[in-house]
Design a protein around this motif. Sequence first.
Motif, PDB file in Angstrom:
ATOM      1  N   LEU A 158      11.020   2.439 -13.956  1.00  0.00           N
ATOM      2  CA  LEU A 158      11.506   1.710 -12.900  1.00  0.00           C
ATOM      3  C   LEU A 158      10.983   1.604 -11.824  1.00  0.00           C
ATOM      4  N   HIS A 159      10.336   2.780 -11.368  1.00  0.00           N
ATOM      5  CA  HIS A 159       9.625   2.721 -10.268  1.00  0.00           C
ATOM      6  C   HIS A 159       8.536   1.696 -10.012  1.00  0.00           C
ATOM      7  N   ARG A 160       7.545   1.880 -11.140  1.00  0.00           N
ATOM      8  CA  ARG A 160       6.401   1.028 -11.403  1.00  0.00           C
ATOM      9  C   ARG A 160       6.995  -0.541 -11.328  1.00  0.00           C
ATOM     10  N   ARG A 161       7.989  -0.725 -12.024  1.00  0.00           N
ATOM     11  CA  ARG A 161       8.494  -2.116 -11.843  1.00  0.00           C
ATOM     12  C   ARG A 161       9.115  -2.663 -10.824  1.00  0.00           C
ATOM     13  N   GLU A 162       9.717  -1.739  -9.951  1.00  0.00           N
ATOM     14  CA  GLU A 162      10.032  -2.275  -8.709  1.00  0.00           C
ATOM     15  C   GLU A 162       8.909  -2.592  -7.660  1.00  0.00           C
ATOM     16  N   PHE A 163       7.680  -2.065  -7.685  1.00  0.00           N
ATOM     17  CA  PHE A 163       6.725  -2.541  -6.747  1.00  0.00           C
ATOM     18  C   PHE A 163       5.999  -3.667  -7.496  1.00  0.00           C
ATOM     19  N   LYS A 164       6.269  -3.933  -8.700  1.00  0.00           N
ATOM     20  CA  LYS A 164       5.307  -4.870  -9.195  1.00  0.00           C
ATOM     21  C   LYS A 164       6.031  -6.390  -9.189  1.00  0.00           C
ATOM     22  N   LEU A 165       7.549  -6.316  -8.791  1.00  0.00           N
ATOM     23  CA  LEU A 165       8.064  -7.428  -8.595  1.00  0.00           C
ATOM     24  C   LEU A 165       7.683  -7.996  -7.225  1.00  0.00           C
ATOM     25  N   ALA A 219       0.564  -1.071   0.001  1.00  0.00           N
ATOM     26  CA  ALA A 219       0.224  -0.062  -0.051  1.00  0.00           C
ATOM     27  C   ALA A 219       0.902   1.250  -0.038  1.00  0.00           C
ATOM     28  N   LYS A 220       1.844   1.270   0.627  1.00  0.00           N
ATOM     29  CA  LYS A 220       2.874   2.411   0.949  1.00  0.00           C
ATOM     30  C   LYS A 220       3.656   2.525  -0.609  1.00  0.00           C
ATOM     31  N   GLN A 221       3.934   1.691  -1.273  1.00  0.00           N
ATOM     32  CA  GLN A 221       4.472   1.681  -2.445  1.00  0.00           C
ATOM     33  C   GLN A 221       3.696   2.232  -3.457  1.00  0.00           C
ATOM     34  N   LYS A 222       2.536   1.843  -3.453  1.00  0.00           N
ATOM     35  CA  LYS A 222       1.277   2.380  -4.367  1.00  0.00           C
ATOM     36  C   LYS A 222       1.189   3.888  -4.286  1.00  0.00           C
ATOM     37  N   VAL A 223       1.070   4.149  -2.853  1.00  0.00           N
ATOM     38  CA  VAL A 223       0.892   5.660  -2.540  1.00  0.00           C
ATOM     39  C   VAL A 223       2.031   6.292  -3.020  1.00  0.00           C
ATOM     40  N   GLU A 224       3.205   5.918  -2.713  1.00  0.00           N
ATOM     41  CA  GLU A 224       4.321   6.664  -3.409  1.00  0.00           C
ATOM     42  C   GLU A 224       4.642   6.879  -4.616  1.00  0.00           C
ATOM     43  N   PHE A 225       4.219   5.600  -5.440  1.00  0.00           N
ATOM     44  CA  PHE A 225       4.055   5.591  -6.876  1.00  0.00           C
ATOM     45  C   PHE A 225       3.064   6.720  -7.460  1.00  0.00           C
TER      46      PHE A 225
END
Length: 86
Positions: free
Chosen positions: A61-68, A14-20
Amino acid sequence: MKNHKTERTARQKAKQKVEFKIHMIAYIVVNSLLAIINLTFTPGYLWFIWPLLGWGVGIVLHRREFKLPPKQSWMDRLIEKEMEKH
């Protein structure tokens, strides 16, 4: 332990999605302003494309980071192995 780990993972995602989303909003606002400035003052050369492309790489790259899948720490793996033994 499993429930705590699941909650921690959910919070991290959830934190990663908000940051993105914040990153995307900043990208859109800043690059829109750069495009307006460029087209207003120097319409003969479209320089706003360069920051748009450069920052776009960062967005991808940011999007890819939290999709992994999240990386599990060495300590977490050891704990899980010990718990499986008992």
